[in-house]
Design an enzyme around this catalytic site. Structure first.
Site: not given
Ligand code: IPT
Length: 952
Positions: A413, A483
């Site tokens: 990010e 993720e």
């Molecule tokens: C995404 C991040 O990469 C991760 O660090 C964490 O914040 C996660 O989301 C949520 O728990 S960023 C999100 C805007 C998709």
């Protein structure tokens, strides 16, 4: 007039000065080392410049200072407080400036050299991790200063060392220019949180070296070449290898994979040092648009792992790291993304040894710049590029000798920009043997994989089919979800649906669930604290508790579900054939490490068990395996086969007998309970009796079943909304939790329309609806009995225009006392419609307390699915059809209102029981998509029955 002088480095975009160039990290060698971990003297100031540097001078009296443990974070040791924000910078965004209020911890350690410390040679002082900026003095001499919290920094110190009374002084600033590059979603935790070590550097010692160990899957040979800054010899006795550094040797080897992590012990010997090597031969490549290792495409069944310990924060001990890897292996996880920084180096040693694919991520995130449309983003500003390159180099140089690392990640990010390209180019130039990952650039300009986060199922499927369009380069790339499956609170739901899609398209090479562990902080007030619990002026609440493990590393139901969803052996039965289909879903291993067992259960009771002989199938192969004759010819009731794949022998990560995979299938159906309505309601003095039960004649409310008091039995549609029901504020899709509350489903009113004692049934008619709305549910309760047992049939008809699903649909009531719970149905853990694959049909028992799942922020939890019958509080309850069972010592309203576990205490009424005909799915909308439509609990006509009897 400028008065910024001695602390200018804090806001300097440069990575620092004075440190040695980065180099390979190794766990040990025959050169001496001396740990400087332990108790240090500590002084906290409010600003970077409140104190001068006289504390670094010899003879300084730190008698009045506090003590802290190193490694550690001072905010977790009683000095100041932690701060949690997801992506917002907790200070004004004006890069590279940081606030005047800049907690600064002076650390002091006086040490003597060990007696056997050699007189000759050099010495290096190594810091493995300091957040966020440190300046270091030894014996009064300024060594330099550095940033890059999760990265190692070494200083040459031999000219300063004395036999006794060395004064090591480290000034650590919480905020620095580096903080702009470290906006990861986690607690801000300043301190010297990783090891501090003094390393002896003998004359002729090793400096940097790069172990290149590739594998040719065609010839089954490995090629080893160790490039070393200092010439030397490389030996690998087991392979008969004896070579000079820089010389290539090709020999037959067993390759390294995450499934078969074969490591060869070797030694790099320079004139002055012997460094043990652990060599894993493998080749990573992008070929045919796929990520291949040793010639085969891999499927990542991964997790994102932040470093976390509920007491020590990110200062992890070896045991905790080992526990993480063991837990991952035992839950069939084969990959880890080190979100979002290089982990403690020992973690990577464990990944090599026990076998996990690793995406090693640079310590880089500038997420907060999204608030200003990414204006001034450091990754697109040349002034910051040296800092970015320093971070890339410190990551790659430190970690390059780990076979487990197959992909480097530029960071997380951080938007897009030239700095990322510079990092990518540098990394490719340094290490062409691995692939590159970065999610934030949809053009994939710098990467070898198309990565996304939280894309919904439909989009992932489109990507799998190659129907996602996008720039040409991206269309050629394999895809991973770096993720997905946001494991915040109860959930995630939908993992099995993702897995099915991953397994259907070659281009999809799996994903990494967000995330491994809840970052709850052990706290007397709350059990576990989360954002806001320390009075932070900006915070993101319990968004920091979104892991598959609870803070104490107990697996959550989400992890148990994930283990089942990604199991490497598929075991599927068919109703008639007397066979079971076994498929090997490993990428590399055959099934020879497993043994298979069967059990045959009638009404949940095992009536026979044995072993099953399954061929040692190769990856991708499957076989139809014959089951034995059923141990009972005509099963009186429901019968299941349960087939398990167990470890045949102890492995380094689990003992013999550990269940790797299982499958269960019914061969004869359940007989649903039937109750002949032979009794009729008998009106009495304010009461109506029916079979074993009595009712309030005026309200129709059930009062007793035999000797068991029942209160408050009524239709229930509300559940304590989960984090995933609520959804994240930025979600543009419908967020059901909000709609439910807006509609008032948490405050339904029950209007009594009729109590009708008939010939063979007592019928109670109601309308259940929230104030201010015209929608409602007509609910009819029809009670019948055969004299012994009491049957309730609930008929529900929605009225009005229901555009939202229901949270749940069933009945609830209170029992005055209950403790032990037995049931036949899904277990042993909780299950919801889109997270139920791990729920195994059987006979289970528990207690009301143990049925609770301790989500850090309390919310709906603990439902057991597919329950045929249950016994609780003196009652036996049978379902027609099967139901979800929930029991707790507080009401749903209390659960809904609680912010921490400590807000919950047993309510006077006893135990509240919910018997649900349906539950809405969980989804993952706290960051990803909500539940898929098939898991919505639509408001539609429904009829369901329960049979109650007193346990005699
Ligand atoms: C995404 C991040 O990469 C991760 O660090 C964490 O914040 C996660 O989301 C949520 O728990 S960023 C999100 C805007 C998709």
């Amino acid at each position: 007039m400028s008065i910024r002088t001695t602390t200018e480095y804090v806001e300097d975009v440069s990575p620092g000065s004075g440190a040695l160039p980065p180099r390979a990290r190794y766990a040990s060698s025959d050169a001496k080392s001396f740990s400087l971990n332990g108790g240090w003297r500590f002084r906290l100031s409010d600003t970077a410049d409140a104190e001068d540097d006289s504390f670094a001078q010899e003879g300084y009296d730190a008698g009045g200072w506090a003590d802290v443990s190193v490694p550690g974070h001072w905010v977790l040791q009683g000095h100041g407080s932690p701060v949690y924000t997801n992506h917002l910078y907790p200070f004004p965004v004006d890069p590279p400036r940081v606030p005047t209020e800049n907690p600064t911890g002076d650390h002091l350690r006086v040490f003597d050299l060990p007696e056997d410390w050699p007189d000759e040679g050099g010495a290096v002082l190594r810091f493995d991790g300091v957040e966020s900026c440190a300046r270091v003095w030894l014996n009064g001499t300024d060594l330099g200063e550095f940033k890059g919290s999760r990265l190692p920094h070494e200083f040459a110190v031999s000219h300063l060392l004395k036999a006794a009374g060395n004064v090591l002084a480290v000034r650590v600033h919480q905020w620095s220019a580096g903080s702009y590059l470290e906006d990861q979603d986690q607690w801000w935790l300043p301190g010297i949180f990783r090891d501090v070590t003094l390393l002896h550097r003998p004359a002729g010692c090793a400096l940097d070296f790069f172990v290149h160990a590739s594998y040719d899957h065609v010839t089954k040979t490995g090629t080893l070449c160790v490039d070393s800054e200092v010439d030397g010899r490389v030996t690998v006795p087991e392979l008969g290898v004896e070579a000079a550094t820089g010389e290539s040797v090709t020999v037959p080897v067993e390759p390294w994979t995450a499934e078969t992590p074969g490591l060869y012990d070797g030694v790099l010997a320079t004139a002055g040092e012997r460094v043990p090597l652990r060599i894993g031969f493998r080749t990573v490549e992008l070929s045919d648009g796929l990520i291949k290792v040793n010639g085969r495409a891999v499927l990542f069944k991964g997790v994102n792992r932040h470093e976390w310990h509920p007491v020590r924060g990110r200062a992890l001990d070896l045991e905790t790291m080992r526990e993480d890897v063991l837990l991952m292996k035992r839950h069939n996880i084969n990959a880890v993304r080190t979100s979002h920084y290089p982990p403690h180096p020992a973690f990577l040693d464990l990944c090599d040894e026990l076998g996990l694919w690793v995406i090693d991520e640079c310590d880089l995130e500038t997420h907060g710049f999204t608030e200003q449309g990414w204006r001034d983003n450091p990754v697109d500003d040349d002034r910051w590029t040296p800092a970015l390159l320093d971070r890339a180099a410190r990551t790659v140089e430190r970690d390059k000798n780990h076979p487990s690392i197959v992909i480097w990640s530029l960071g997380n990010e951080a938007g897009t920009g030239r700095g990322l390209t510079a990092m990518a180019e540098w990394i490719r130039g340094r290490d062409s043997s691995r692939l590159l990952h970065y999610e934030g650039d949809l053009t994939c300009r710098d990467t070898d994989v198309y990565a996304r986060m939280y894309a919904d199922h439909a989009e992932v499927e489109r990507i799998g089919r190659g129907r996602d369009g996008g720039p040409h380069k991206r269309r050629e790339l394999p895809f991973i979800l770096c993720e997905y499956g946001h494991a915040m609170g109860n959930g995630p739901g939908g993992l099995a649906d993702y897995q099915r899609i991953f397994e259907s398209y070659d281009r999809l090479q799996g994903g990494f669930v967000w995330e491994w562990i809840d970052h709850g902080i052990e706290d007397e007030r709350y059990g576990y604290a989360y954002g806001g619990d320390f009075g932070e002026e900006l915070h993101d609440g319990n968004f920091v508790c979104d892991g598959l493990l609870f803070p104490d590393r107990r697996p959550s139901p989400g992890l148990v579900e994930y283990k089942k969803v990604i199991e490497p052996v598929a075991i599927e039965g068919d109703r008639t054939g007397g066979t079971v289909r076994v498929a090997n879903k490993y990428d590399f291993a055959d099934l020879s490490a497993l043994v298979f067992t069967w059990t045959y259960e009638v009404n949940g009771e095992p009536v026979g068990a044995g072993t099953l002989s399954v061929p040692a199938l190769s990856p991708g192969e499957s076989a139809e395996v014959k089951l034995p004759e059923p141990p009972v010819a005509e099963a009186a009731g429901e019968a299941h086969w349960t087939v398990r794949a167990l470890l045949a022998a102890d492995t380094p990560w689990a003992p013999r007998g550990h269940v790797v995979a299982w499958g269960q299938f019914a061969v004869s159906p359940r007989q649903v309970p039937s109750v002949a309505a032979t009794d009729g309601p008998v009106p009495g003095d304010g009461l109506i009796t029916l079979g074993p039960a009595s009712f309030d004649a005026r309200t129709g409310a059930l009062l007793t079943v035999g000797g068991v008091d029942v209160t408050g039995l009524r239709l229930d549609v509300w559940r304590a909304v989960t984090d995933n029901d609520d959804g994240a504020a930025w979600q543009t899709d419908v967020r059901h939790g909000l709609l439910w509350r807006r509609l008032g489903l948490h405050r339904m009113r029950h209007r009594l329309d009729a109590v009708e004692p008939g010939d063979d049934a007592l019928t109670v008619r109601t309308r259940v609806a929230p104030a201010a709305r015209d929608i409602g549910l007509s609910a009819e309760y029809r009670w019948t009995s055969d004299g012994n047992r009491l049957r309730l049939t609930v008929s529900v008809t929605p009225q009005g225009d229901w555009t939202v699903p229901l949270p749940r649909l069933g009945i609830r009531f209170a029992l005055s006392a209950a403790d032990q719970v037995r049931w036949y149905g899904g277990g042993p853990g909780e299950a919801y419609p889109d997270s139920r694959t791990a729920s195994m049909i059987g006979r289970w028992q528990s207690t009301v307390d143990d049925l609770q799942t301790p989500y850090v922020r309390p919310q709906e939890n603990g439902a057991r699915a597919d329950v045929r019958w249950a016994e609780i509080g003196g009652l036996r309850i049978e379902g027609d059809p099967e139901f979800f069972l929930t029991a707790r010592r507080w009401t749903t309203e209390q659960l809904d209102a609680a912010a921490h576990r400590t807000d919950l205490s047993p309510s006077g009424a006893g135990v509240w029981v919910n018997l649900d005909h349906g539950q809405h799915g969980l989804g993952s909308q706290s960051c990803g998509p909500g539940p898929l439509p098939p898991y919505h609990l639509r408001a539609e006509p429904a009829r369901f029955s329960f049979v109650f009897s007193e346990i005699g």
